[in-house]
Design a protein around this motif. Structure first.
Motif, short mmCIF file in Angstrom:
data_model
loop_
_atom_site.label_atom_id
_atom_site.label_comp_id
_atom_site.label_asym_id
_atom_site.label_seq_id
_atom_site.Cartn_x
_atom_site.Cartn_y
_atom_site.Cartn_z
N CYS A 58 0.17 -17.64 -10.72
CA CYS A 58 -0.56 -17.83 -11.98
C CYS A 58 -1.50 -19.02 -11.85
N ASP A 59 -2.75 -18.81 -12.21
CA ASP A 59 -3.72 -19.90 -12.30
C ASP A 59 -3.99 -20.60 -10.98
N VAL A 60 -3.96 -19.85 -9.89
CA VAL A 60 -4.31 -20.47 -8.62
C VAL A 60 -5.78 -20.87 -8.61
N HIS A 61 -6.58 -20.22 -9.44
CA HIS A 61 -8.01 -20.51 -9.51
C HIS A 61 -8.38 -21.13 -10.85
N GLU A 90 -2.56 -28.75 -0.16
CA GLU A 90 -2.27 -29.32 1.16
C GLU A 90 -1.95 -28.21 2.17
N LEU A 91 -1.14 -27.24 1.73
CA LEU A 91 -0.79 -26.14 2.62
C LEU A 91 -2.02 -25.32 2.99
N ALA A 92 -2.92 -25.12 2.02
CA ALA A 92 -4.13 -24.35 2.29
C ALA A 92 -5.01 -25.07 3.30
N ARG A 93 -5.07 -26.38 3.20
CA ARG A 93 -5.88 -27.14 4.16
C ARG A 93 -5.27 -27.11 5.56
N ALA A 94 -3.94 -27.09 5.61
CA ALA A 94 -3.26 -27.15 6.91
C ALA A 94 -3.11 -25.78 7.57
N HIS A 95 -3.12 -24.71 6.78
CA HIS A 95 -2.85 -23.38 7.31
C HIS A 95 -3.95 -22.41 6.87
N GLY A 97 -4.38 -19.32 7.27
CA GLY A 97 -3.89 -18.05 6.73
C GLY A 97 -3.57 -18.15 5.25
N ILE A 98 -2.97 -19.26 4.84
CA ILE A 98 -2.67 -19.47 3.42
C ILE A 98 -3.96 -19.63 2.64
N ASP A 99 -4.93 -20.36 3.21
CA ASP A 99 -6.21 -20.55 2.54
C ASP A 99 -6.90 -19.21 2.31
N ARG A 100 -6.90 -18.34 3.35
CA ARG A 100 -7.51 -17.01 3.19
C ARG A 100 -6.78 -16.20 2.13
N ALA A 101 -5.45 -16.29 2.11
CA ALA A 101 -4.68 -15.53 1.13
C ALA A 101 -4.99 -15.98 -0.29
N LEU A 102 -5.14 -17.28 -0.50
CA LEU A 102 -5.45 -17.78 -1.85
C LEU A 102 -6.84 -17.32 -2.29
N ARG A 103 -7.79 -17.31 -1.35
CA ARG A 103 -9.12 -16.81 -1.72
C ARG A 103 -9.08 -15.32 -2.00
#
Length: 213
Positions: A58-61, A90-95, A97-103
């Protein structure tokens, strides 16, 4: 890393708020149950603008100010994990794959919002049939639905607030869908005898959910 963020979920009863604007310090992950984003209009009525199912953030963006502009509430009993927004960043910056998933989540939510907007122009029976098709596909994606049936604990009031029609109109629409053989509804279970037929009736194309690949 992601599992560590969800070790201590909280139980939330039906019809309770998970988050209300403007606070947005945490991102809320639905681990069980059905929640929704909603707005209360000036006349006091509620309008549900999207459903949140197990696996949804919820509300990731949230907006650039860090504040959400809608409320998030439960429709059924839910299990919710509260994830500090900065920790997720922090996780998105470090990984990557997580950054792509959030986008991907953000793009999918925008696509779904556009489909819901288009769905509002359909007649009420097709609007609700479209919702049933979406729920079936999304719950199948997380192994929570069979080929043609779902455990659906939404009330007719919830459906009315989703479709923007009255409770009485929802009741008539459901009777019509049952009489046409498009759905069979029992206690908390919705069965679709012919999925292809319901999809055709609702003009439903699951492409906007971006679940393939």
């Amino acid at each position: 890393m992601l599992r560590e963020l969800t070790l201590n979920p909280r139980a939330v009863a039906p019809r309770r708020d998970i988050a209300m604007p403007p606070a947005a310090e945490s991102v809320h992950l639905v681990l069980g149950g059905i929640a929704c984003r909603y707005k209360i209009l000036l006349d006091g009525t509620r309008r549900i603008v999207s459903y949140l199912l197990p696996g949804d953030l919820c509300d990731v963006h949230a907006s650039a100010s860090g504040a959400a502009d809608w409320s998030i509430g439960t429709l059924t009993p839910c299990a919710i994990a509260d994830i500090p927004r900065e920790r997720l960043a922090e996780l998105a910056r470090a990984h990557p794959g997580i950054d792509r998933a959030l986008r991907w989540i953000t793009l999918t939510e925008l696509s779904t919002a556009r489909e819901w907007l288009a769905n509002d122009s359909r007649p009420a029976d097709r609007r609700i049939a479209h919702l049933f098709c979406e729920l079936l596909v999304r719950l199948q994606a997380v192994d929570l639905a069979g080929d043609s049936s779902i455990d659906l604990r939404l009330s007719q009031v919830d459906l009315a607030d989703t479709a923007g029609i009255s409770f009485v109109h929802v009741n008539r629409v459901l009777q019509s869908l049952r009489a046409s053989g498009l759905i069979v509804s029992g206690k908390h279970v919705l069965t679709v005898p012919d999925v292809a037929r319901l999809r055709a009736f609702a003009e439903f194309d699951p492409g906007y959910l971006h679940l393939a690949g």
